[in-house]
Write a protein that holds these residues in place. Structure first.
Motif, PDB file in Angstrom:
ATOM      1  N   ARG A  93     -29.097  44.837 -18.372  1.00  0.00           N
ATOM      2  CA  ARG A  93     -28.324  43.637 -18.745  1.00  0.00           C
ATOM      3  C   ARG A  93     -28.497  43.309 -20.222  1.00  0.00           C
ATOM      4  O   ARG A  93     -27.618  42.727 -20.838  1.00  0.00           O
ATOM      5  CB  ARG A  93     -28.793  42.433 -17.918  1.00  0.00           C
ATOM      6  CG  ARG A  93     -28.622  42.601 -16.420  1.00  0.00           C
ATOM      7  CD  ARG A  93     -27.172  42.589 -15.999  1.00  0.00           C
ATOM      8  NE  ARG A  93     -27.071  42.437 -14.548  1.00  0.00           N
ATOM      9  CZ  ARG A  93     -25.920  42.185 -13.915  1.00  0.00           C
ATOM     10  NH1 ARG A  93     -24.777  42.113 -14.581  1.00  0.00           N
ATOM     11  NH2 ARG A  93     -25.889  42.069 -12.605  1.00  0.00           N
ATOM     12  N   PRO A 131     -26.961  47.763 -22.204  1.00  0.00           N
ATOM     13  CA  PRO A 131     -26.312  46.746 -21.377  1.00  0.00           C
ATOM     14  C   PRO A 131     -25.018  47.243 -20.725  1.00  0.00           C
ATOM     15  O   PRO A 131     -24.163  47.838 -21.387  1.00  0.00           O
ATOM     16  CB  PRO A 131     -26.039  45.614 -22.372  1.00  0.00           C
ATOM     17  CG  PRO A 131     -27.171  45.725 -23.337  1.00  0.00           C
ATOM     18  CD  PRO A 131     -27.376  47.211 -23.512  1.00  0.00           C
ATOM     19  N   GLY A 132     -24.907  47.028 -19.431  1.00  0.00           N
ATOM     20  CA  GLY A 132     -23.731  47.456 -18.662  1.00  0.00           C
ATOM     21  C   GLY A 132     -23.901  48.838 -18.054  1.00  0.00           C
ATOM     22  O   GLY A 132     -23.093  49.248 -17.228  1.00  0.00           O
ATOM     23  N   GLU A 133     -24.938  49.557 -18.437  1.00  0.00           N
ATOM     24  CA  GLU A 133     -25.148  50.910 -17.898  1.00  0.00           C
ATOM     25  C   GLU A 133     -26.165  50.862 -16.753  1.00  0.00           C
ATOM     26  O   GLU A 133     -27.073  50.044 -16.745  1.00  0.00           O
ATOM     27  CB  GLU A 133     -25.612  51.855 -19.009  1.00  0.00           C
ATOM     28  CG  GLU A 133     -24.520  52.015 -20.075  1.00  0.00           C
ATOM     29  CD  GLU A 133     -24.952  52.839 -21.274  1.00  0.00           C
ATOM     30  OE1 GLU A 133     -24.058  53.314 -22.001  1.00  0.00           O
ATOM     31  OE2 GLU A 133     -26.163  53.000 -21.496  1.00  0.00           O
TER      32      GLU A 133
ATOM     33  N   GLY B  22     -22.091  36.167 -19.967  1.00  0.00           N
ATOM     34  CA  GLY B  22     -23.025  37.122 -20.561  1.00  0.00           C
ATOM     35  C   GLY B  22     -23.113  38.431 -19.801  1.00  0.00           C
ATOM     36  O   GLY B  22     -24.076  39.183 -19.949  1.00  0.00           O
ATOM     37  N   ILE B  23     -22.113  38.719 -18.974  1.00  0.00           N
ATOM     38  CA  ILE B  23     -22.137  39.946 -18.160  1.00  0.00           C
ATOM     39  C   ILE B  23     -21.405  41.061 -18.892  1.00  0.00           C
ATOM     40  O   ILE B  23     -20.219  40.937 -19.211  1.00  0.00           O
ATOM     41  CB  ILE B  23     -21.506  39.685 -16.776  1.00  0.00           C
ATOM     42  CG1 ILE B  23     -22.413  38.721 -15.987  1.00  0.00           C
ATOM     43  CG2 ILE B  23     -21.285  40.984 -16.011  1.00  0.00           C
ATOM     44  CD1 ILE B  23     -21.825  38.215 -14.693  1.00  0.00           C
ATOM     45  N   VAL B  24     -22.130  42.133 -19.164  1.00  0.00           N
ATOM     46  CA  VAL B  24     -21.567  43.260 -19.908  1.00  0.00           C
ATOM     47  C   VAL B  24     -21.089  44.317 -18.922  1.00  0.00           C
ATOM     48  O   VAL B  24     -21.818  44.692 -17.994  1.00  0.00           O
ATOM     49  CB  VAL B  24     -22.629  43.872 -20.853  1.00  0.00           C
ATOM     50  CG1 VAL B  24     -22.031  45.020 -21.648  1.00  0.00           C
ATOM     51  CG2 VAL B  24     -23.190  42.803 -21.782  1.00  0.00           C
ATOM     52  N   LEU B  25     -19.866  44.795 -19.110  1.00  0.00           N
ATOM     53  CA  LEU B  25     -19.302  45.842 -18.254  1.00  0.00           C
ATOM     54  C   LEU B  25     -19.037  47.097 -19.079  1.00  0.00           C
ATOM     55  O   LEU B  25     -18.790  47.012 -20.285  1.00  0.00           O
ATOM     56  CB  LEU B  25     -17.972  45.366 -17.650  1.00  0.00           C
ATOM     57  CG  LEU B  25     -18.000  44.084 -16.824  1.00  0.00           C
ATOM     58  CD1 LEU B  25     -16.595  43.720 -16.358  1.00  0.00           C
ATOM     59  CD2 LEU B  25     -18.937  44.214 -15.625  1.00  0.00           C
ATOM     60  N   THR B  26     -19.057  48.241 -18.423  1.00  0.00           N
ATOM     61  CA  THR B  26     -18.649  49.472 -19.103  1.00  0.00           C
ATOM     62  C   THR B  26     -17.116  49.496 -19.182  1.00  0.00           C
ATOM     63  O   THR B  26     -16.422  48.778 -18.457  1.00  0.00           O
ATOM     64  CB  THR B  26     -19.097  50.721 -18.316  1.00  0.00           C
ATOM     65  OG1 THR B  26     -18.459  50.699 -17.041  1.00  0.00           O
ATOM     66  CG2 THR B  26     -20.610  50.761 -18.144  1.00  0.00           C
ATOM     67  N   GLU B  29     -15.607  50.160 -15.855  1.00  0.00           N
ATOM     68  CA  GLU B  29     -15.612  48.988 -14.970  1.00  0.00           C
ATOM     69  C   GLU B  29     -14.500  48.019 -15.345  1.00  0.00           C
ATOM     70  O   GLU B  29     -13.837  47.441 -14.480  1.00  0.00           O
ATOM     71  CB  GLU B  29     -16.980  48.298 -15.013  1.00  0.00           C
ATOM     72  CG  GLU B  29     -18.066  49.101 -14.315  1.00  0.00           C
ATOM     73  CD  GLU B  29     -19.473  48.615 -14.593  1.00  0.00           C
ATOM     74  OE1 GLU B  29     -20.379  48.966 -13.819  1.00  0.00           O
ATOM     75  OE2 GLU B  29     -19.694  47.896 -15.609  1.00  0.00           O
ATOM     76  N   TYR B  53     -20.294  47.518  -8.682  1.00  0.00           N
ATOM     77  CA  TYR B  53     -21.309  48.231  -9.471  1.00  0.00           C
ATOM     78  C   TYR B  53     -21.779  49.475  -8.728  1.00  0.00           C
ATOM     79  O   TYR B  53     -21.902  50.542  -9.298  1.00  0.00           O
ATOM     80  CB  TYR B  53     -22.529  47.333  -9.704  1.00  0.00           C
ATOM     81  CG  TYR B  53     -22.340  46.227 -10.703  1.00  0.00           C
ATOM     82  CD1 TYR B  53     -21.438  46.325 -11.758  1.00  0.00           C
ATOM     83  CD2 TYR B  53     -23.109  45.063 -10.609  1.00  0.00           C
ATOM     84  CE1 TYR B  53     -21.301  45.310 -12.673  1.00  0.00           C
ATOM     85  CE2 TYR B  53     -22.980  44.043 -11.535  1.00  0.00           C
ATOM     86  CZ  TYR B  53     -22.082  44.166 -12.562  1.00  0.00           C
ATOM     87  OH  TYR B  53     -21.958  43.165 -13.473  1.00  0.00           O
TER      88      TYR B  53
END
Lengths: 181, 181
Positions: A93, A131-133, B22-26, B29, B53
């Motif tokens: 995160r 983050p995100g991985e 604050g949520i990071v996505l690839t 995603e 996820y």
């Protein structure tokens, strides 16, 4: 054992990590935040911070915090009873996590365990999570991980968690929670 | 069916919700974000947005987004084969979620389903979830939920997810993913 002073200092750091990551905790979760040194008495080098959201017979979710360069020592989640062992997904995160699993040894790994403990680290295939991985670890698979220079916040999604069944490569390790400050 | 224009609009809103939380996505995603209208063609009223996820044989984690006052219609996760059905924990990350489960009917509930669908909402025990609060739903338990005025971001931790086995109270509902824009 983690001293009260150390616990308070690390606890405060964790709260600032969570705040930066936008992760909101209840007051109970803040109070119950676990700091473990795996019985090694060197928590800044080898330790882990955890908030357990839910842990039922069937599934579990936690937030983990790694301090800068703090290592969670190599371990496996072996079969227990009818279960094939814990399966877990780590999702980064914030910060960077260096995760090591079985496979080809990575040349010049970005993380190293404490020099005097190196013999207890046997898997060296490096997975870098930003983050995100995320990465999913099958049951009964040795793994260890370390936070990057700025530490890390990691969500763990898994089957039931039973810390007492974890098998650590380092025979000196006992996974008890003796740090309730 | 969700039109391409509607999908793009909702997709953009979801990304801003995730950013705020604050949520990071690839990138993958972001591209795979699912918008479902449950086949009802009224997505702003009855619909759900999801990022999956992980979903293995044993456990699953998703982020859900609810638009302001958007309802996820009442449904259950019944036993399937050897499994007793999906168990899930909803953890609110941002905004407010009104969740309804079996139990005493709450007087003056804070959420109402669309008036013409009211007969398909049979559980009225209200659970209000604010950021950091969570609730675990046992298998085979009817439930429905709605986002508050500012919508909501909700993490779901669960056993294996098999949408095709969900049983909705509203017979008009089909849970297909036909919205890949």
């Amino acid at each position: 054992m983690v001293s009260q002073k150390e616990y308070k200092d690390i606890h405060q750091k964790c709260l600032s990590y969570f705040e930066k990551a936008g992760i909101v905790l209840t007051q109970n979760e803040v109070e119950d935040l676990e700091v473990t040194d795996f019985g090694l008495d060197r928590v800044q080098e080898m330790g882990l911070q955890l908030v357990v959201y839910v842990n039922t017979e069937r599934c579990c979710a936690k937030e983990l915090v790694l301090l800068p360069r703090q290592t969670c020592p190599e371990h496996t989640h072996p079969p227990v009873g009818d279960s094939e062992g814990k399966e877990e997904t780590f999702r980064c995160r914030q910060g960077t996590v260096y995760l090591y699993v079985p496979g080809s040894k990575t040349d010049e790994p970005k993380a190293l365990p404490p020099a005097d403990k190196k013999q207890y680290y046997t898997v060296w295939n490096e997975i870098v999570l930003k983050p995100g991985e995320q990465y999913t670890i099958s049951p009964n698979t040795p793994h260890w991980f370390q936070g990057g220079e700025e530490g890390a916040v990691v969500s763990e999604f898994s089957t039931k968690s039973t810390d007492e069944n974890d098998v650590f490569t380092d025979p000196e390790i006992t996974r008890t929670n003796e740090n309730e400050a």
